[in-house]
Scaffold this active site. Structure first.
Site, PDB file in Angstrom:
ATOM      1  CE  LYS A  76      38.347  15.665  -1.941  1.00  0.00           C
ATOM      2  NZ  LYS A  76      37.980  14.203  -1.551  1.00  0.00           N
ATOM      3  CE  LYS A 123      41.927  20.264   2.999  1.00  0.00           C
ATOM      4  NZ  LYS A 123      42.522  19.349   1.928  1.00  0.00           N
TER       5      LYS A 123
HETATM    6  P1  NAD Z   1      48.212  13.445   5.984  1.00  0.00           P
HETATM    7  O1  NAD Z   1      48.194  14.608   7.100  1.00  0.00           O
HETATM    8  O2  NAD Z   1      48.104  11.910   6.643  1.00  0.00           O
HETATM    9  O3  NAD Z   1      49.447  13.165   5.024  1.00  0.00           O
HETATM   10  C1  NAD Z   1      50.278  14.508   4.537  1.00  0.00           C
HETATM   11  C2  NAD Z   1      51.500  14.214   4.713  1.00  0.00           C
HETATM   12  O4  NAD Z   1      52.239  15.104   4.099  1.00  0.00           O
HETATM   13  C3  NAD Z   1      52.206  13.961   6.064  1.00  0.00           C
HETATM   14  O5  NAD Z   1      52.796  12.696   6.130  1.00  0.00           O
HETATM   15  C4  NAD Z   1      52.819  15.274   6.268  1.00  0.00           C
HETATM   16  O6  NAD Z   1      54.288  15.025   6.988  1.00  0.00           O
HETATM   17  C5  NAD Z   1      53.699  15.571   4.810  1.00  0.00           C
HETATM   18  N1  NAD Z   1      54.030  16.843   4.845  1.00  0.00           N
HETATM   19  C6  NAD Z   1      53.516  17.974   5.024  1.00  0.00           C
HETATM   20  N2  NAD Z   1      54.340  19.039   4.862  1.00  0.00           N
HETATM   21  C7  NAD Z   1      55.484  18.396   3.945  1.00  0.00           C
HETATM   22  C8  NAD Z   1      56.319  19.181   3.437  1.00  0.00           C
HETATM   23  N3  NAD Z   1      56.579  20.502   3.107  1.00  0.00           N
HETATM   24  N4  NAD Z   1      57.187  18.282   2.605  1.00  0.00           N
HETATM   25  C9  NAD Z   1      57.120  16.862   2.695  1.00  0.00           C
HETATM   26  N5  NAD Z   1      55.966  16.311   3.378  1.00  0.00           N
HETATM   27  C10 NAD Z   1      55.217  17.178   4.023  1.00  0.00           C
HETATM   28  O7  NAD Z   1      47.147  13.767   5.080  1.00  0.00           O
HETATM   29  P2  NAD Z   1      46.163  12.739   4.293  1.00  0.00           P
HETATM   30  O8  NAD Z   1      44.830  12.259   5.039  1.00  0.00           O
HETATM   31  O9  NAD Z   1      47.105  11.697   3.612  1.00  0.00           O
HETATM   32  O10 NAD Z   1      45.592  13.714   3.049  1.00  0.00           O
HETATM   33  C11 NAD Z   1      46.589  14.241   2.082  1.00  0.00           C
HETATM   34  C12 NAD Z   1      45.611  15.015   1.120  1.00  0.00           C
HETATM   35  O11 NAD Z   1      44.599  14.081   0.621  1.00  0.00           O
HETATM   36  C13 NAD Z   1      44.621  16.134   1.741  1.00  0.00           C
HETATM   37  O12 NAD Z   1      44.743  17.252   0.828  1.00  0.00           O
HETATM   38  C14 NAD Z   1      43.217  15.552   2.055  1.00  0.00           C
HETATM   39  O13 NAD Z   1      42.461  16.459   2.037  1.00  0.00           O
HETATM   40  C15 NAD Z   1      43.315  14.638   0.796  1.00  0.00           C
HETATM   41  N6  NAD Z   1      42.151  13.531   1.125  1.00  0.00           N
HETATM   42  C16 NAD Z   1      42.474  12.719   2.109  1.00  0.00           C
HETATM   43  C17 NAD Z   1      41.427  11.960   2.365  1.00  0.00           C
HETATM   44  C18 NAD Z   1      41.383  11.057   3.461  1.00  0.00           C
HETATM   45  O14 NAD Z   1      40.524  10.233   3.890  1.00  0.00           O
HETATM   46  N7  NAD Z   1      42.417  10.940   4.575  1.00  0.00           N
HETATM   47  C19 NAD Z   1      40.666  11.318   1.261  1.00  0.00           C
HETATM   48  C20 NAD Z   1      40.629  12.292   0.150  1.00  0.00           C
HETATM   49  C21 NAD Z   1      41.602  13.195   0.081  1.00  0.00           C
END
Ligand code: NAD
Length: 296
Positions: A171, A239
């Site tokens: 990744k 990040k």
């Molecule tokens: P996001 O912020 O939309 O979702 C993360 C969720 O985790 C949030 O709803 C938040 O409330 C929850 N959360 C945080 N701490 C928590 C806890 N202690 N207990 C329970 N829930 C908790 O982020 P995302 O865009 O869904 O990304 C998630 C991961 O996927 C990240 O590591 C990101 O780098 C990766 N990612 C994102 C994308 C994208 O396009 N958004 C693409 C590939 C990978």
């Protein structure tokens, strides 16, 4: 039907958990945001009041959290997955985090007889919504085989890439390539426009030749039009570039272009573009030349 605990129901985790519930699995979800758990309930899942409740009966636990401190808290912390899940449970962390945390989680989980895979994804919000993610998986082959039917409900390209942490390294490689291509497409746009050549027409030609890429295919129009709503935020890419540079240091290799791209993304964040899409790297490139597009 598998009993699943799903923690982290945000932009990515929300639609992924919904696909698993739609396929008939029993999904018990938890997120600190009540809105996110309510959406899962509306999509056919169950709303858990905390991590412990979500994972207590689960055969498989999936986490999709922002960064490594969140994974440490939810998995290793008091009342977390390792304390609450049954021995024999398979924990799949699909968050993008540093490889050393994935390795530490897998080692710590061994004592609790919990098996672990790191399985970060690529494909963005659209990939999550359309169940078309690319998934790069680190861990034991037998655990990968057990998880494959679930991965296939949320992804299209699913590959076992090596031992614990290897998924995160792949990744990191993905993110440095994506960041670099955005940077170069941004430079192409600035060069074309500043030279009086129509950028849209120029990029159409590039997209059909050796310079063609998925980013040119999907993003050239919105970049030329300066539409930067996320998508994937600059903050998250910042990040990920940190993870890539730390992984390079760990592997004792020099990645100069990655360093440069990381600085450009850091500049974007410092300039206040952190919540824009990562294609807003174009605004950083424009800023370096004091360039402002003259609209016709
Ligand atoms: P996001 O912020 O939309 O979702 C993360 C969720 O985790 C949030 O709803 C938040 O409330 C929850 N959360 C945080 N701490 C928590 C806890 N202690 N207990 C329970 N829930 C908790 O982020 P995302 O865009 O869904 O990304 C998630 C991961 O996927 C990240 O590591 C990101 O780098 C990766 N990612 C994102 C994308 C994208 O396009 N958004 C693409 C590939 C990978």
């Amino acid at each position: 039907m598998t009993k699943l605990g799903f923690i982290g129901l945000g932009i990515m985790g929300g639609p992924m958990a919904a696909h698993l519930a739609a396929a008939g699995h029993d999904v018990s979800g938890y997120d600190v945001s009540a809105d996110a758990t309510a959406k899962l309930e509306a999509a056919g899942g169950r709303r858990a009041a905390g991590v412990g409740e979500a994972v207590a009966d689960a055969e498989v636990v999936i986490t999709m959290l922002p960064n490594h401190p969140h994974v440490e808290e939810v998995v290793l912390g008091p009342g977390g997955v390792l304390e609450s899940a049954k021995p024999g449970t398979l924990l799949i962390d699909m968050s993008t985090i540093r490889p050393e945390t994935s390795i530490e989680v897998a080692k710590t989980a061994l004592d609790k007889e919990i098996r672990v895979l790191d399985a970060p994804v690529s494909g963005g919000q659209a990939g999550a919504e359309q169940a078309a993610l690319s998934i790069m998986v680190g861990g034991e082959a037998a655990d990968f085989a057990a998880a494959l039917p679930l991965f296939e409900l949320v992804g299209k390209t699913v590959v076992h890439v090596g031992p614990h942490g290897a998924g995160q390294v792949v990744k990191a490689a993905n993110q440095l390539v994506v960041g670099g291509i955005y940077g170069l497409v941004a430079e192409a746009i600035v060069l074309l426009e500043a030279s009086g050549v129509d950028a849209g027409t120029g990029l159409d030609v590039l997209a059909g030749g050796l310079a063609g890429s998925r980013i040119l295919e999907l993003k050239r129009e919105s970049m030329v039009a300066r539409r930067f709503e996320p998508g994937f935020r600059i903050d998250l890419h910042h990040k990920d570039m940190g993870i890539a540079l730390a992984a390079a240091r760990q592997a004792d290799v020099s990645l100069p272009l990655t360093g440069l791209v990381a600085q450009l993304i850091a500049a974007g964040r410092a300039m206040g573009y952190g919540s824009l899409d990562h294609s807003a790297l174009l605004k950083v490139t424009e800023g370096l030349s004091g360039y402002t597009r003259v609209k016709e």
